[in-house]
Design a protein around this motif. Structure first.
Motif, short mmCIF file in Angstrom:
data_model
loop_
_atom_site.label_atom_id
_atom_site.label_comp_id
_atom_site.label_asym_id
_atom_site.label_seq_id
_atom_site.Cartn_x
_atom_site.Cartn_y
_atom_site.Cartn_z
N THR A 146 -4.39 1.30 6.00
CA THR A 146 -4.82 -0.18 5.86
C THR A 146 -3.89 -0.91 7.02
OG1 THR A 146 -2.85 -0.61 4.61
CG2 THR A 146 -4.97 0.25 3.38
N TRP A 197 -0.09 8.04 -1.86
CA TRP A 197 0.47 8.26 -0.39
C TRP A 197 0.27 7.22 0.57
CZ3 TRP A 197 4.27 11.22 1.53
CH2 TRP A 197 4.03 11.64 2.82
N LYS A 251 8.42 -0.95 -6.58
CA LYS A 251 7.48 0.12 -7.09
C LYS A 251 8.11 0.93 -8.39
CE LYS A 251 3.98 -0.86 -4.14
NZ LYS A 251 3.03 -1.66 -4.49
N ASN A 257 -2.50 -5.67 -7.42
CA ASN A 257 -2.72 -4.97 -6.03
C ASN A 257 -2.00 -5.58 -5.09
OD1 ASN A 257 -4.15 -3.07 -3.72
ND2 ASN A 257 -4.79 -5.11 -3.44
N ALA A 298 1.03 1.25 -7.82
CA ALA A 298 2.27 1.55 -7.47
C ALA A 298 2.21 2.21 -6.03
CB ALA A 298 2.99 2.04 -8.37
N LEU A 355 -1.97 -3.11 6.25
CA LEU A 355 -0.56 -3.17 5.87
C LEU A 355 0.45 -2.10 6.67
CD1 LEU A 355 1.60 -4.43 3.86
CD2 LEU A 355 0.96 -2.56 2.01
N GLN A 382 -8.65 -7.62 1.75
CA GLN A 382 -8.63 -6.68 2.66
C GLN A 382 -8.22 -5.27 1.90
OE1 GLN A 382 -6.28 -7.96 6.17
NE2 GLN A 382 -4.48 -7.29 4.89
N ALA A 418 -1.51 5.33 3.43
CA ALA A 418 -3.00 4.97 3.59
C ALA A 418 -3.28 4.16 4.73
CB ALA A 418 -3.70 4.48 2.29
N PHE A 421 -7.20 -1.91 -0.28
CA PHE A 421 -7.41 -1.26 -1.19
C PHE A 421 -8.04 -2.38 -1.82
CE2 PHE A 421 -3.33 1.51 -1.21
CZ PHE A 421 -3.85 2.29 -0.14
N ASP A 452 -6.18 -13.88 -3.05
CA ASP A 452 -5.24 -13.78 -1.97
C ASP A 452 -4.47 -14.94 -1.53
OD1 ASP A 452 -5.77 -10.61 0.03
OD2 ASP A 452 -4.33 -12.20 0.81
N TYR A 484 11.03 -2.05 -1.35
CA TYR A 484 9.71 -1.58 -1.60
C TYR A 484 10.00 -0.50 -2.74
CZ TYR A 484 4.79 0.26 -0.73
OH TYR A 484 3.80 0.48 -0.92
N ALA A 527 -4.88 -17.63 -4.25
CA ALA A 527 -3.86 -17.44 -5.32
C ALA A 527 -2.43 -16.68 -5.06
CB ALA A 527 -4.16 -17.23 -6.71
N ASP A 528 -1.35 -17.17 -5.17
CA ASP A 528 -0.02 -16.64 -4.65
C ASP A 528 0.41 -15.75 -5.90
OD1 ASP A 528 2.27 -15.74 -3.96
OD2 ASP A 528 2.78 -17.42 -2.65
N VAL A 529 0.57 -14.50 -5.60
CA VAL A 529 0.95 -13.67 -7.21
C VAL A 529 2.62 -14.02 -7.66
CG1 VAL A 529 -0.39 -11.81 -7.06
CG2 VAL A 529 1.73 -11.79 -5.87
N1 NAI Z 1 -1.45 1.30 2.60
C1 NAI Z 1 -0.48 2.16 2.09
O1 NAI Z 1 0.23 3.01 2.72
C2 NAI Z 1 -0.01 1.98 0.69
C3 NAI Z 1 -0.19 0.87 -0.09
N2 NAI Z 1 0.16 0.72 -1.36
C4 NAI Z 1 -0.01 -0.43 -2.17
O2 NAI Z 1 -1.30 -0.86 -2.23
C5 NAI Z 1 -1.18 -2.24 -2.16
C6 NAI Z 1 -2.32 -2.74 -1.53
O3 NAI Z 1 -1.97 -2.63 -0.08
P1 NAI Z 1 -2.90 -2.55 1.21
O4 NAI Z 1 -4.39 -2.52 0.77
O5 NAI Z 1 -2.35 -1.21 2.11
O6 NAI Z 1 -2.43 -3.88 2.00
P2 NAI Z 1 -3.13 -4.71 2.93
O7 NAI Z 1 -2.27 -5.77 3.48
O8 NAI Z 1 -4.41 -4.41 3.51
O9 NAI Z 1 -3.56 -5.68 1.38
C7 NAI Z 1 -2.84 -6.56 0.61
C8 NAI Z 1 -3.26 -7.79 0.50
O10 NAI Z 1 -2.11 -8.50 -0.17
C9 NAI Z 1 -2.23 -10.03 0.09
N3 NAI Z 1 -0.90 -10.44 -0.42
C10 NAI Z 1 0.16 -10.43 0.24
N4 NAI Z 1 1.14 -11.05 -0.46
C11 NAI Z 1 0.25 -11.85 -1.44
C12 NAI Z 1 0.76 -12.85 -2.50
N5 NAI Z 1 1.87 -13.45 -2.53
N6 NAI Z 1 -0.30 -13.20 -3.30
C13 NAI Z 1 -1.56 -12.69 -3.11
N7 NAI Z 1 -1.93 -11.87 -2.29
C14 NAI Z 1 -1.07 -11.41 -1.25
C15 NAI Z 1 -2.48 -9.83 1.47
O11 NAI Z 1 -2.65 -11.04 2.11
C16 NAI Z 1 -3.35 -8.54 1.78
O12 NAI Z 1 -4.56 -9.18 1.82
C17 NAI Z 1 0.00 -2.91 -2.10
O13 NAI Z 1 0.60 -3.05 -3.53
C18 NAI Z 1 0.86 -1.51 -1.57
O14 NAI Z 1 2.00 -1.56 -1.65
C19 NAI Z 1 0.72 1.87 -2.00
C20 NAI Z 1 0.66 3.12 -1.57
C21 NAI Z 1 0.29 3.15 -0.07
#
Ligand code: NAI
Ligand SMILES: CCCCCC(=O)/C=C/[C@H]1[C@H](O)CC(=O)[C@@H]1CCCCCCC(=O)O
Length: 304
Positions: A193, A189, A158, A93, A136, A195, A17, A191, A19, A38, A154, A65-67
């Motif tokens: 999502t 910035w 980052k 990501n 990041a 999260l 899901q 976004a 980004f 994921d 966090y 897969a767990d990172v």
């Molecule tokens: N949404 C925001 O405001 C921002 C997000 N980011 C970064 O962007 C990246 C993606 O975030 P979003 O798309 O917003 O979040 P999201 O929650 O929509 O997607 C993140 C995905 O990572 C997966 N995940 C979590 N732990 C995991 C693990 N141990 N192994 C594998 N997958 C795992 C989740 O199940 C989820 O599907 C993150 O690194 C976040 O820190 C950066 C700046 C802003």
């Protein structure tokens, strides 16, 4: 010219899901084959089925897969190679919310990125070509946005990712590259999502308190393609609403040099305070600029 996406194979972590899903879609649209991973299997399988309908079963697969797990990383890479071909692009990501504690933040978003990066260097390095894109955040460049120390994990994670990304060009000057692999980072910035919505249910609160709108997933997605197009090793791109993508300068490195120069100049001038602060560093910077300006003017005068 940029880095070629067409015909290459990519791995995107956290791709079920947000980004990650958008990055996967865009890479597929540009002609790559993608293995996205994921820990959320239910959403992952649904995304896989949707994307396979649109782009074909032979082009996109989901791997659980767990990172944070080394064996998961190895089997993810093996499966991607076996089903799609040699992997040339890795998008680190996967991420979680700041409220989940500093250790989980660091485990997933810093150690997880490290595990992926060093495995990529090993695997991509065999082909002497590859690209790593680390997701990041603005929290990787600036710190202390909130007053709660509990959420600083966090920021810790980052900042570490930026440090890792910035290490690439210096560690292996291009012509002597040991691996042929470049890295860049995207620093978005806030976004819209899942999260962010899990952390802050009412997004308008952030928009009001920061007087800035949140980004869309599409805006962040687009910047992945721009980064691959620019293909600048070690670059960290700031993504902020309504301004162009910013290739954020390595300020700390430049300020480090300037600060040391300031200390050296003061010492030569016979003045050695216990500590030099920001105003002194800036004053020396301005002085150096003026000196360079006059040297340049004199040289110009002598040549012409
Ligand atoms: N949404 C925001 O405001 C921002 C997000 N980011 C970064 O962007 C990246 C993606 O975030 P979003 O798309 O917003 O979040 P999201 O929650 O929509 O997607 C993140 C995905 O990572 C997966 N995940 C979590 N732990 C995991 C693990 N141990 N192994 C594998 N997958 C795992 C989740 O199940 C989820 O599907 C993150 O690194 C976040 O820190 C950066 C700046 C802003
Ligand atoms: C503080 C600037 C954050 C910039 C954008 C960003 O990365 C936002 C991420 C949020 C994610 O959607 C879910 C979260 O928990 C993140 C918020 C993290 C804020 C940490 C601030 C820590 C500090 O003040 O040092």
């Amino acid at each position: 010219m940029g880095y070629q996406i067409q015909g290459n194979v990519a791995i995107v972590t956290g791709g079920s899901q947000g980004f990650g899903k958008e990055f996967t879609k865009l890479l597929l649209k540009k002609g790559a084959k993608v293995a996205f991973s994921d820990i959320n299997v239910e959403v992952g399988r649904q995304t896989e089925s949707d994307l396979q309908k649109e782009f074909g079963k032979e082009n996109v697969i989901f791997v659980r897969a767990d990172v944070t797990n080394d064996e998961d990383w190895t089997s993810l890479w093996d499966e991607a190679e076996m089903k799609l071909g040699a992997v040339a692009i890795l998008v680190n990501n996967a991420g979680i919310g700041a409220s989940l504690g500093w250790e989980r933040n660091v485990d997933i978003m810093l150690k997880g990125v490290g595990k992926g990066t060093f495995l990529a260097l090993d695997r991509m390095g065999k082909n002497m070509s590859g690209r790593i894109i680390n997701i990041a955040s603005i929290a990787g460049i600036a710190s202390g946005f909130t007053s709660k120390i509990e959420v600083s994990g966090y920021t810790m994670a980052k900042h570490g990712v930026i440090g890792l990304t910035r290490s690439f060009p210096r560690a292996r000057p291009a012509p002597f590259s040991k691996y042929g692999v470049k890295a860049y980072a995207l620093c978005p910035w806030f976004a819209d999502t899942q999260l962010l919505r899990e952390e802050i249910s009412d997004l308008s609160k952030i928009e009001r308190s920061t007087k800035t709108r949140v980004l869309t997933v599409e805006e962040v997605g687009k910047s992945l393609l721009t980064a691959l197009e620019k293909d600048k090793d070690g670059a960290c791109y700031l993504i902020f609403p309504d301004v162009p993508l910013i290739d954020f300068p390595n300020c700390n490195e430049n300020l480090f040099a300037l600060s040391v120069a300031a200390g050296w100049i003061l010492k030569k001038a016979g003045y050695e305070p216990d500590v030099i602060g920001w105003p002194v560093v800036l004053a020396v910077g301005a002085l150096l600029l003026i000196i360079f300006y006059y040297i340049f003017a004199i040289l110009k005068f002598m040549v012409w």
